[in-house]
Design a protein around this motif. Sequence first.
Motif, mmCIF file in Angstrom:
data_model
loop_
_atom_site.group_PDB
_atom_site.id
_atom_site.type_symbol
_atom_site.label_atom_id
_atom_site.label_comp_id
_atom_site.label_asym_id
_atom_site.label_seq_id
_atom_site.Cartn_x
_atom_site.Cartn_y
_atom_site.Cartn_z
ATOM 1 N N GLU A 251 -3.484 -1.395 3.936
ATOM 2 C CA GLU A 251 -2.391 -0.924 3.085
ATOM 3 C C GLU A 251 -2.525 -1.519 1.696
ATOM 4 O OE1 GLU A 251 1.033 -0.438 6.537
ATOM 5 O OE2 GLU A 251 1.001 -2.215 5.245
ATOM 6 N N ILE A 252 -2.177 -0.720 0.679
ATOM 7 C CA ILE A 252 -2.400 -1.161 -0.693
ATOM 8 C C ILE A 252 -1.397 -0.486 -1.617
ATOM 9 C CG2 ILE A 252 -4.059 0.661 -1.296
ATOM 10 C CD1 ILE A 252 -5.705 -1.535 -2.736
ATOM 11 N N LEU A 277 6.838 12.344 -4.235
ATOM 12 C CA LEU A 277 6.393 11.489 -3.129
ATOM 13 C C LEU A 277 6.813 12.054 -1.773
ATOM 14 C CD1 LEU A 277 7.045 7.902 -4.552
ATOM 15 C CD2 LEU A 277 4.860 9.089 -4.309
ATOM 16 N N GLU A 278 7.978 12.673 -1.721
ATOM 17 C CA GLU A 278 8.448 13.226 -0.447
ATOM 18 C C GLU A 278 7.515 14.307 0.083
ATOM 19 O OE1 GLU A 278 10.739 12.207 1.479
ATOM 20 O OE2 GLU A 278 11.671 10.711 0.172
ATOM 21 N N THR A 279 6.807 14.970 -0.816
ATOM 22 C CA THR A 279 5.889 16.038 -0.391
ATOM 23 C C THR A 279 4.425 15.584 -0.386
ATOM 24 O OG1 THR A 279 5.707 16.845 -2.678
ATOM 25 C CG2 THR A 279 7.447 17.808 -1.297
ATOM 26 N N ALA A 280 4.189 14.288 -0.670
ATOM 27 C CA ALA A 280 2.804 13.785 -0.743
ATOM 28 C C ALA A 280 2.396 13.196 0.601
ATOM 29 C CB ALA A 280 2.683 12.729 -1.839
ATOM 30 N N PRO A 281 1.376 13.743 1.258
ATOM 31 C CA PRO A 281 0.948 13.182 2.549
ATOM 32 C C PRO A 281 0.310 11.805 2.417
ATOM 33 C CG PRO A 281 -0.564 14.913 1.839
ATOM 34 C CD PRO A 281 0.582 14.925 0.874
ATOM 35 N N TRP A 283 1.487 9.246 0.728
ATOM 36 C CA TRP A 283 2.483 8.184 0.595
ATOM 37 C C TRP A 283 2.904 7.679 1.965
ATOM 38 C CZ3 TRP A 283 8.348 8.537 0.083
ATOM 39 C CH2 TRP A 283 8.877 7.320 -0.371
ATOM 40 N N ASP A 284 2.956 6.356 2.140
ATOM 41 C CA ASP A 284 3.342 5.782 3.441
ATOM 42 C C ASP A 284 4.811 5.363 3.480
ATOM 43 O OD1 ASP A 284 3.390 3.565 1.864
ATOM 44 O OD2 ASP A 284 1.883 2.424 2.983
ATOM 45 N N ARG A 285 5.599 5.697 2.440
ATOM 46 C CA ARG A 285 7.048 5.491 2.390
ATOM 47 C C ARG A 285 7.446 4.019 2.337
ATOM 48 N NH1 ARG A 285 9.657 10.188 3.228
ATOM 49 N NH2 ARG A 285 8.355 11.927 3.959
ATOM 50 N N ARG A 286 6.574 3.161 1.868
ATOM 51 C CA ARG A 286 6.926 1.747 1.751
ATOM 52 C C ARG A 286 7.463 1.399 0.369
ATOM 53 N NH1 ARG A 286 3.181 -1.998 1.833
ATOM 54 N NH2 ARG A 286 1.470 -0.566 1.380
ATOM 55 N N VAL A 287 6.741 1.820 -0.672
ATOM 56 C CA VAL A 287 7.087 1.410 -2.031
ATOM 57 C C VAL A 287 7.130 2.626 -2.932
ATOM 58 C CG1 VAL A 287 6.396 0.001 -4.015
ATOM 59 C CG2 VAL A 287 6.013 -0.847 -1.692
ATOM 60 N N VAL A 304 4.536 3.156 -12.738
ATOM 61 C CA VAL A 304 4.937 3.697 -11.446
ATOM 62 C C VAL A 304 4.145 2.951 -10.370
ATOM 63 C CG1 VAL A 304 5.041 5.739 -9.985
ATOM 64 C CG2 VAL A 304 5.410 5.955 -12.452
ATOM 65 N N LEU A 305 4.864 2.416 -9.389
ATOM 66 C CA LEU A 305 4.237 1.672 -8.298
ATOM 67 C C LEU A 305 4.475 2.431 -7.001
ATOM 68 C CD1 LEU A 305 2.692 -1.017 -8.067
ATOM 69 C CD2 LEU A 305 4.837 -2.085 -7.372
ATOM 70 N N VAL A 306 3.381 2.810 -6.316
ATOM 71 C CA VAL A 306 3.485 3.550 -5.059
ATOM 72 C C VAL A 306 2.572 2.888 -4.032
ATOM 73 C CG1 VAL A 306 4.126 5.772 -6.073
ATOM 74 C CG2 VAL A 306 1.706 5.154 -5.884
ATOM 75 N N SER A 307 2.794 3.180 -2.751
ATOM 76 C CA SER A 307 2.022 2.558 -1.677
ATOM 77 C C SER A 307 1.342 3.617 -0.829
ATOM 78 C CB SER A 307 2.935 1.694 -0.794
ATOM 79 O OG SER A 307 3.961 2.494 -0.225
ATOM 80 N N ALA A 308 0.230 3.216 -0.211
ATOM 81 C CA ALA A 308 -0.525 4.122 0.663
ATOM 82 C C ALA A 308 -1.179 3.306 1.768
ATOM 83 C CB ALA A 308 -1.576 4.894 -0.130
#
Length: 357
Positions: A251-252, A277-281, A283-287, A304-308
């Motif tokens: 995870e990163i 993000l809600e429609t992005a496969p 995204w792991d829904r953490r950040v 923008v900070l996102v997690s995967a």
Amino acid sequence: MTAGIPLSPWLATVLAAVFAVTLAAIAHRVAAMVLRRATASIPVLHSVVLACIPVMRVLLPLITLQLVWQAASSDLPYIEGIRHFNGLCVIAGACWLLIAAISGLANGVIAQHPADVEDNLNARRIATQARVLSRTAMTGVVMAGLAMMLMTFPGARQVGASLLASAGVVGIVAGIAARPVFSNIIAGLQIALAQPIRIDDVLIIEGEWGRVEEITSTYVVLRIWDERRLIIPLQWFIENPFQNWTRTSSEILGTVFLYADYRLPLDPLRTELQRVLETAPEWDRRVSVLQLTDVTERTIQIRVLVSARSSGLAFDLRCRVREALITFIQREYPDCLPQVRMPADVAAKAPLSMQTP
């Protein structure tokens, strides 16, 4: 008639050799069938047996031949040379058998822990240890086999004894020359036990992003994202710092930077980010964070900070978010893109090419 008399001892020996080889082939076939069935319920042992069966097909006849040559009369012509040559083949075959058994054991252990699952951290750790330790053991087997084969030559023993007795300086020089080889072997053991890197880990080395494709007893192959291969000696990993993005987890977090005009409202941008993000496969829904992190005299900086779940997915997610937010700003707030402002009187005097329509 007289010409045939000296051949009679050889004829008996050859017939005995043919009988021994035939017996060894039959024994090998029967033993292979029995061992295959007996170890079918034990995957690791079954893998070792399957790896050793082809080697034993060659080694068993060599062993029986060696017994025949040893039992033959020493008065036979060329018998000593045949015994020596067959003995060398037996030593080589025994080394081959040990290498096959080690390889089968490593493959069996790796097969028990498949890496084609989402959370494959433990599988990659075991695969790295199995491969590095097995290759180190294989290297030791090869070196021991070569040493045993050389010791069968009387001349080699004498040369070795004289070198040990009178050429200590040569030994020191050879030790210094062989230092990189042994340091890489020791580094391989350290990597296998301490696990700073594993198979399929994501590393940043010398500014290059890539995955560990192979770990040998002397070097590591890093597969760069554009299909290039970076070859790094094992010792380098012990002596130099490097980034491992999958050390404890795959995870990163991924970052996206945007630059806009001061007039851009951030709340609609946050809403759009959440929708994307809600429609992005990926995204792991953490950040999911959007912050104004810096300002200059002309623009604001938005991070923008996102997690995967992995670095590859994080890269794709960053690209998706960047494209979507830029498109949103262009569509909804085109006047909030970065601009260069001038006072009205200065703008009026500016050349036509510099004035905004």
